[in-house]
Design a protein around this motif. Sequence first.
Motif, mmCIF file in Angstrom:
data_model
loop_
_atom_site.group_PDB
_atom_site.id
_atom_site.type_symbol
_atom_site.label_atom_id
_atom_site.label_comp_id
_atom_site.label_asym_id
_atom_site.label_seq_id
_atom_site.Cartn_x
_atom_site.Cartn_y
_atom_site.Cartn_z
ATOM 1 N N UNK A 1 45.215 34.692 57.150
ATOM 2 C CA UNK A 1 44.549 35.203 58.355
ATOM 3 C C UNK A 1 43.822 34.082 59.080
ATOM 4 N N UNK A 2 43.162 33.194 58.341
ATOM 5 C CA UNK A 2 42.330 32.156 58.953
ATOM 6 C C UNK A 2 42.947 30.769 58.919
ATOM 7 N N UNK A 3 44.006 30.589 58.144
ATOM 8 C CA UNK A 3 44.650 29.283 58.039
ATOM 9 C C UNK A 3 44.375 28.560 56.727
ATOM 10 N N UNK A 4 43.407 29.014 55.939
ATOM 11 C CA UNK A 4 43.088 28.342 54.671
ATOM 12 C C UNK A 4 44.231 28.441 53.671
ATOM 13 N N UNK A 5 44.775 29.634 53.505
ATOM 14 C CA UNK A 5 45.894 29.809 52.572
ATOM 15 C C UNK A 5 47.116 29.059 53.080
ATOM 16 N N UNK A 6 47.350 29.117 54.373
ATOM 17 C CA UNK A 6 48.494 28.404 54.957
ATOM 18 C C UNK A 6 48.421 26.908 54.681
ATOM 19 N N UNK A 7 47.262 26.313 54.865
ATOM 20 C CA UNK A 7 47.087 24.871 54.631
ATOM 21 C C UNK A 7 47.402 24.525 53.182
ATOM 22 N N UNK A 8 46.884 25.299 52.258
ATOM 23 C CA UNK A 8 47.104 25.042 50.840
ATOM 24 C C UNK A 8 48.578 25.210 50.464
ATOM 25 N N UNK B 1 45.821 32.027 44.965
ATOM 26 C CA UNK B 1 44.900 32.843 45.749
ATOM 27 C C UNK B 1 43.785 31.952 46.279
ATOM 28 N N UNK B 2 43.379 32.242 47.508
ATOM 29 C CA UNK B 2 42.255 31.526 48.110
ATOM 30 C C UNK B 2 41.112 32.502 48.282
ATOM 31 N N UNK B 3 39.901 31.991 48.113
ATOM 32 C CA UNK B 3 38.727 32.844 48.144
ATOM 33 C C UNK B 3 37.582 32.115 48.825
ATOM 34 N N UNK C 1 45.135 35.230 50.521
ATOM 35 C CA UNK C 1 43.672 35.227 50.467
ATOM 36 C C UNK C 1 43.211 36.468 49.708
ATOM 37 N N UNK C 2 41.978 36.434 49.244
ATOM 38 C CA UNK C 2 41.383 37.605 48.607
ATOM 39 C C UNK C 2 40.666 38.391 49.696
ATOM 40 N N UNK C 3 41.004 39.676 49.804
ATOM 41 C CA UNK C 3 40.357 40.579 50.763
ATOM 42 C C UNK C 3 39.727 41.713 49.975
ATOM 43 N N UNK C 4 38.429 41.856 50.088
ATOM 44 C CA UNK C 4 37.701 42.949 49.428
ATOM 45 C C UNK C 4 38.025 43.003 47.927
ATOM 46 N N UNK C 5 38.126 41.838 47.308
ATOM 47 C CA UNK C 5 38.414 41.773 45.883
ATOM 48 C C UNK C 5 39.847 42.059 45.500
ATOM 49 N N UNK D 1 41.679 29.229 44.119
ATOM 50 C CA UNK D 1 41.044 28.057 44.735
ATOM 51 C C UNK D 1 40.124 28.478 45.868
ATOM 52 N N UNK D 2 38.979 27.840 45.905
ATOM 53 C CA UNK D 2 38.057 27.988 47.024
ATOM 54 C C UNK D 2 38.258 26.758 47.901
ATOM 55 N N UNK D 3 39.017 26.904 49.016
ATOM 56 C CA UNK D 3 39.303 25.748 49.866
ATOM 57 C C UNK D 3 38.019 25.049 50.324
#
Length: 166
Positions: free
Chosen positions: A10-17, A107-109, A79-83, A136-138
């Motif tokens: 959704x935000x690009x963090x998972x995509x980058x990883x 998974x990104x969190x 990504x993790x959404x609402x756990x 991973x926490x980007x």
Amino acid sequence: MYTLCLYYSRTGSTEKLIREIAQELGCEMFKLDDGVDRTGWRGWLRSGMQAMSRRPPRVTLPKTTLPLSVYDLVIIGTPVWAGRCSAPVRSFLMEYGEDIRRAAYVITRGSEVHYEEVFDQMDLYVRSPRVHAVSIRPNAVGADFWRDEFLASIRGGGKEKSDHAG
């Protein structure tokens, strides 16, 4: 070995990883598309609500080079959404998970919580339990280390389940 990376971001963090992982492994990479507008605070709210919903949105199967069942390994990023695993990824796994021979999860969190239970949630929809997984926490200290550990485990082709959290 034929490897495929599929993800939702959704935000690009998972995509980058996932892009970094796909480039390192020299494999195909596709973003899952559910056609839902997830921008801004409304998109954030919609995403959290859909993660908890029993009816995830429909996701189209990407036009991969090979049929999904032919890949030796499918790396799935969410990504993790609402756990929970994101709604688009859950929808994809519900629809196509039985076609995946071997799966690995990224998974990104955004928090310190590792959300390792998300791995178990994803396992519910695939043919056999994951062979590798990382949380991973980007942009956090150690994120690159855990990405590299995940890549090493993939390259090693280990048959055992290995969960890492960083």
